[in-house]
Design an enzyme around this catalytic site. Structure first.
Site, mmCIF file in Angstrom:
data_model
loop_
_atom_site.group_PDB
_atom_site.id
_atom_site.type_symbol
_atom_site.label_atom_id
_atom_site.label_comp_id
_atom_site.label_asym_id
_atom_site.label_seq_id
_atom_site.Cartn_x
_atom_site.Cartn_y
_atom_site.Cartn_z
ATOM 1 C CG ASP A 75 -0.237 -0.369 2.528
ATOM 2 O OD1 ASP A 75 1.006 -0.317 2.571
ATOM 3 O OD2 ASP A 75 -0.919 -0.709 3.495
ATOM 4 C CG ASN A 150 -8.495 -0.854 12.416
ATOM 5 O OD1 ASN A 150 -7.592 -1.541 11.937
ATOM 6 N ND2 ASN A 150 -9.002 0.189 11.789
ATOM 7 C CG HIS A 152 -5.580 -1.833 9.164
ATOM 8 N ND1 HIS A 152 -5.639 -0.512 9.546
ATOM 9 C CD2 HIS A 152 -4.263 -2.142 9.187
ATOM 10 C CE1 HIS A 152 -4.425 -0.059 9.770
ATOM 11 N NE2 HIS A 152 -3.567 -1.032 9.567
ATOM 12 C CD GLU A 157 -8.525 1.476 8.095
ATOM 13 O OE1 GLU A 157 -8.392 0.541 8.923
ATOM 14 O OE2 GLU A 157 -7.999 2.590 8.248
HETATM 15 C C1 GLP Z 1 -0.092 0.368 8.655
HETATM 16 C C2 GLP Z 1 0.157 -0.436 7.382
HETATM 17 C C3 GLP Z 1 -0.121 -1.906 7.592
HETATM 18 C C4 GLP Z 1 0.569 -2.385 8.858
HETATM 19 C C5 GLP Z 1 -0.007 -1.654 10.045
HETATM 20 C C6 GLP Z 1 0.580 -2.095 11.381
HETATM 21 O O1 GLP Z 1 -1.388 0.820 8.801
HETATM 22 N N1 GLP Z 1 -0.595 0.034 6.274
HETATM 23 O O2 GLP Z 1 0.322 -2.635 6.470
HETATM 24 O O3 GLP Z 1 0.399 -3.755 9.007
HETATM 25 O O4 GLP Z 1 0.276 -0.265 9.853
HETATM 26 O O5 GLP Z 1 1.848 -1.548 11.508
HETATM 27 P P1 GLP Z 1 2.816 -1.716 12.725
HETATM 28 O O6 GLP Z 1 3.629 -2.875 12.440
HETATM 29 O O7 GLP Z 1 3.613 -0.440 12.729
HETATM 30 O O8 GLP Z 1 1.977 -1.839 13.953
#
Ligand code: GLP
Length: 258
Positions: A75, A150, A152, A157
């Site tokens: 993304d 949440n 995702h 989402e």
């Molecule tokens: C972001 C990314 C996700 C990732 C999530 C959790 O929102 N778009 O791909 O999995 O954060 O990230 P973290 O590992 O920093 O908790």
């Protein structure tokens, strides 16, 4: 009803990131032995960061043929310039692409790494182009995934459909708040939209490694592992329908598992 996966639980993040890097290295080496190229699906965020650092360390000591490695990201924020220090493009350059090119100068990230273009004038068109590109590369061999607080995955989402493909999405306030730490704590600086691979796109990966670390993820992990059925309310539950998923959790993230 789907069977609950059995997670591998590590003492802490240090052990988790080392094991994840080792698994990626293993899959990459195995693919080379079969004289094929390896497509790594990349996530961004705090959890994968150390994994890429450890992977680069492994590859420094035992370089493989990096001309046979490609990376595909999940993304990117929208809109955002790729040169913006907060873009995922820029983050990937710093964290993985440039270090890989340092190990093996033949690794050309202009050709071998893709991420949705946050500056594309037409995001729908960019989403379609991205799907086609992944397909043209033969799909993702190993997809690295993190989980949002949440539930995702990528930027799918709650409410995202199982058959969703790469598209423009609107981020929830909670996701923008969670990601404000990457924007100097300023939530208003976090873009309101993103281009993300869809759930169906992610589930097409041949293998998936989900990595979850920290006590802030304990509640969502409990919800995911207590779910009897996949539900769009918690997009990560769709991963239970995939035949080859591994869950790497540290003890803090696993502390409330049923
Ligand atoms: C972001 C990314 C996700 C990732 C999530 C959790 O929102 N778009 O791909 O999995 O954060 O990230 P973290 O590992 O920093 O908790």
């Amino acid at each position: 009803m789907v069977a609950s996966p059995i997670p591998t639980i590590f003492f802490g993040y240090a052990e988790l990131r080392a094991a994840a890097a080792e698994l990626i290295n293993q899959r990459f080496s195995d693919t080379l032995l079969q004289k094929k190229s390896f497509v790594l699906g990349c996530a961004t965020g705090s959890t994968p960061e150390g994994v890429y650092t450890d992977l680069v360390k492994i590859l420094q000591t035992q370089p493989l043929d990096e001309t046979r490695l490609s990376t595909v990201n999940l993304d990117e924020y929208y809109p955002i310039q790729r040169t913006n220090p907060h873009s995922y493009h820029n983050w990937m350059l710093r964290t993985l692409w440039k270090p890989l090119a340092t190990i093996d100068a033949r690794f050309d990230y202009h050709d071998q790494a893709i991420i949705p273009m946050g500056e594309a004038p037409d995001p729908q068109r960019e989403a379609k182009r991205y799907e086609q590109k992944i397909r043209a590369w033969g799909g993702v061999d190993l997809q690295i995934l993190g989980i949002g607080e949440n539930g995702h995955i990528a930027f799918n989402e709650p409410g995202s459909a199982k058959d969703s493909r790469t598209r423009l999405v609107t981020l929830t306030d909670s996701t923008r708040q969670a990601n404000a730490k990457f924007f100097g704590g300023d939530v208003s600086a976090v873009p309101k939209q993103a281009i993300t691979m869809g759930i169906a796109t992610i589930l097409e990966a041949k293998e998936i490694l989900v990595m979850v670390s920290g006590k802030q993820k304990a509640d969502i992990m409990k919800k995911i592992f207590s779910s009897q059925e996949p539900t769009p309310d918690i997009p990560a539950t769709f991963l239970m329908t995939h035949p080859r998923v591994q869950w790497y959790l540290d003890a803090a993230a696993a502390s409330r598992l049923p």
